[in-house]
Design an enzyme around this catalytic site. Structure first.
Site, PDB file in Angstrom:
ATOM      1  N   ILE A  30       0.826  -1.206   0.000  1.00 21.37           N
ATOM      2  CA  ILE A  30       0.000   0.000   0.000  1.00 21.37           C
ATOM      3  C   ILE A  30       0.868   1.269   0.000  1.00 21.37           C
ATOM      4  O   ILE A  30       0.392   2.335  -0.397  1.00 21.37           O
ATOM      5  CB  ILE A  30      -0.948  -0.025   1.229  1.00 21.37           C
ATOM      6  CG1 ILE A  30      -2.176   0.823   0.994  1.00 21.37           C
ATOM      7  CG2 ILE A  30      -0.229   0.371   2.509  1.00 21.37           C
ATOM      8  CD1 ILE A  30      -3.288   0.597   2.024  1.00 21.37           C
ATOM      9  N   HIS A  99       6.095 -11.764   5.721  1.00 25.04           N
ATOM     10  CA  HIS A  99       5.867 -11.288   4.358  1.00 25.04           C
ATOM     11  C   HIS A  99       7.211 -11.088   3.698  1.00 25.04           C
ATOM     12  O   HIS A  99       8.129 -10.510   4.283  1.00 25.04           O
ATOM     13  CB  HIS A  99       5.052  -9.991   4.336  1.00 25.04           C
ATOM     14  CG  HIS A  99       5.474  -8.974   5.347  1.00 25.04           C
ATOM     15  ND1 HIS A  99       5.166  -9.090   6.692  1.00 25.04           N
ATOM     16  CD2 HIS A  99       6.188  -7.836   5.225  1.00 25.04           C
ATOM     17  CE1 HIS A  99       5.665  -8.069   7.346  1.00 25.04           C
ATOM     18  NE2 HIS A  99       6.319  -7.286   6.483  1.00 25.04           N
ATOM     19  N   LEU A 100       7.295 -11.572   2.478  1.00 27.44           N
ATOM     20  CA  LEU A 100       8.487 -11.405   1.663  1.00 27.44           C
ATOM     21  C   LEU A 100       8.262 -10.189   0.779  1.00 27.44           C
ATOM     22  O   LEU A 100       7.345 -10.169  -0.048  1.00 27.44           O
ATOM     23  CB  LEU A 100       8.692 -12.667   0.819  1.00 27.44           C
ATOM     24  CG  LEU A 100       9.907 -12.718  -0.107  1.00 27.44           C
ATOM     25  CD1 LEU A 100      11.213 -12.567   0.660  1.00 27.44           C
ATOM     26  CD2 LEU A 100       9.902 -14.035  -0.882  1.00 27.44           C
TER      27      LEU A 100
HETATM   28  P1  AMP Z   1       7.252  -4.559   7.447  1.00 24.38           P
HETATM   29  O1  AMP Z   1       7.719  -3.187   7.873  1.00 24.38           O
HETATM   30  O2  AMP Z   1       8.335  -5.436   6.892  1.00 24.38           O
HETATM   31  O3  AMP Z   1       6.445  -5.238   8.524  1.00 24.38           O
HETATM   32  O4  AMP Z   1       6.293  -4.308   6.207  1.00 24.38           O
HETATM   33  C1  AMP Z   1       4.921  -4.114   6.321  1.00 24.38           C
HETATM   34  C2  AMP Z   1       4.469  -3.633   4.974  1.00 24.38           C
HETATM   35  O5  AMP Z   1       3.060  -3.774   4.895  1.00 24.38           O
HETATM   36  C3  AMP Z   1       4.790  -2.156   4.720  1.00 24.38           C
HETATM   37  O6  AMP Z   1       5.607  -2.052   3.552  1.00 24.38           O
HETATM   38  C4  AMP Z   1       3.418  -1.533   4.530  1.00 24.38           C
HETATM   39  O7  AMP Z   1       3.414  -0.500   3.564  1.00 24.38           O
HETATM   40  C5  AMP Z   1       2.574  -2.717   4.119  1.00 24.38           C
HETATM   41  N1  AMP Z   1       1.150  -2.604   4.389  1.00 24.38           N
HETATM   42  C6  AMP Z   1       0.567  -2.208   5.541  1.00 24.38           C
HETATM   43  N2  AMP Z   1      -0.780  -2.243   5.429  1.00 24.38           N
HETATM   44  C7  AMP Z   1      -1.042  -2.685   4.168  1.00 24.38           C
HETATM   45  C8  AMP Z   1      -2.239  -2.947   3.437  1.00 24.38           C
HETATM   46  N3  AMP Z   1      -3.476  -2.769   3.982  1.00 24.38           N
HETATM   47  N4  AMP Z   1      -2.131  -3.376   2.164  1.00 24.38           N
HETATM   48  C9  AMP Z   1      -0.924  -3.556   1.606  1.00 24.38           C
HETATM   49  N5  AMP Z   1       0.238  -3.354   2.235  1.00 24.38           N
HETATM   50  C10 AMP Z   1       0.190  -2.916   3.501  1.00 24.38           C
END
Ligand code: AMP
Ligand code: ZN
Length: 113
Positions: A30, A99-100
């Site tokens: 996002i 998440h990758l």
């Molecule tokens: P991390 O910091 O590795 O935990 O990455 C979490 C990722 O999730 C970040 O890059 C956010 O931009 C992404 N994220 C958070 N909420 C959403 C959402 N609703 N849809 C898509 N990506 C998201």
């Protein structure tokens, strides 16, 4: 359990899906940090990479195969792409469902920030 990515898997929260099968989901981040920024997640809830069990090895390997296929489909495989798992606080993990990250479409820098 209140997990954002489990809700995305259940389609309770919308996402732009780029790949889905019975074991995993890939969708656009996002808040993209590159022209292509996709998250590949297992449908099984695993909080951090530290919780990956030996029984999950094939699942996690399949996530890498999916990342390769997405990079090829997006036409960036030969140019290059970066795959990242953040684990815990100092790495900047914000969502505790593994998440990758797949980043591509611009020159990446090293060392990463
Ligand atoms: P991390 O910091 O590795 O935990 O990455 C979490 C990722 O999730 C970040 O890059 C956010 O931009 C992404 N994220 C958070 N909420 C959403 C959402 N609703 N849809 C898509 N990506 C998201
Ligand atoms: Zn989850």
């Amino acid at each position: 359990m209140d997990c954002l990515f489990c809700k995305i898997i259940e389609k309770k929260i919308p996402s732009k899906i780029v790949y889905e099968d019975n074991r995993m989901l890939a969708f656009e981040d996002i808040n993209p940090q590159a022209p292509i920024h996709i998250l590949i997640i297992p449908k099984k809830h695993i909080s951090t990479v530290l919780e990956i069990a030996p029984a999950d090895n094939e699942l996690v390997g399949s996530m890498l195969q999916a990342a390769n296929n997405i990079a090829r489909d997006k036409g960036v495989a030969d140019r290059g792409f970066r795959l990242v798992f953040n684990c815990n606080r100092e790495a900047g993990q914000e969502v505790f469902h593994i998440h990758l990250h797949l980043f591509a479409g611009r020159q990446m820098h090293w060392p990463p920030g």
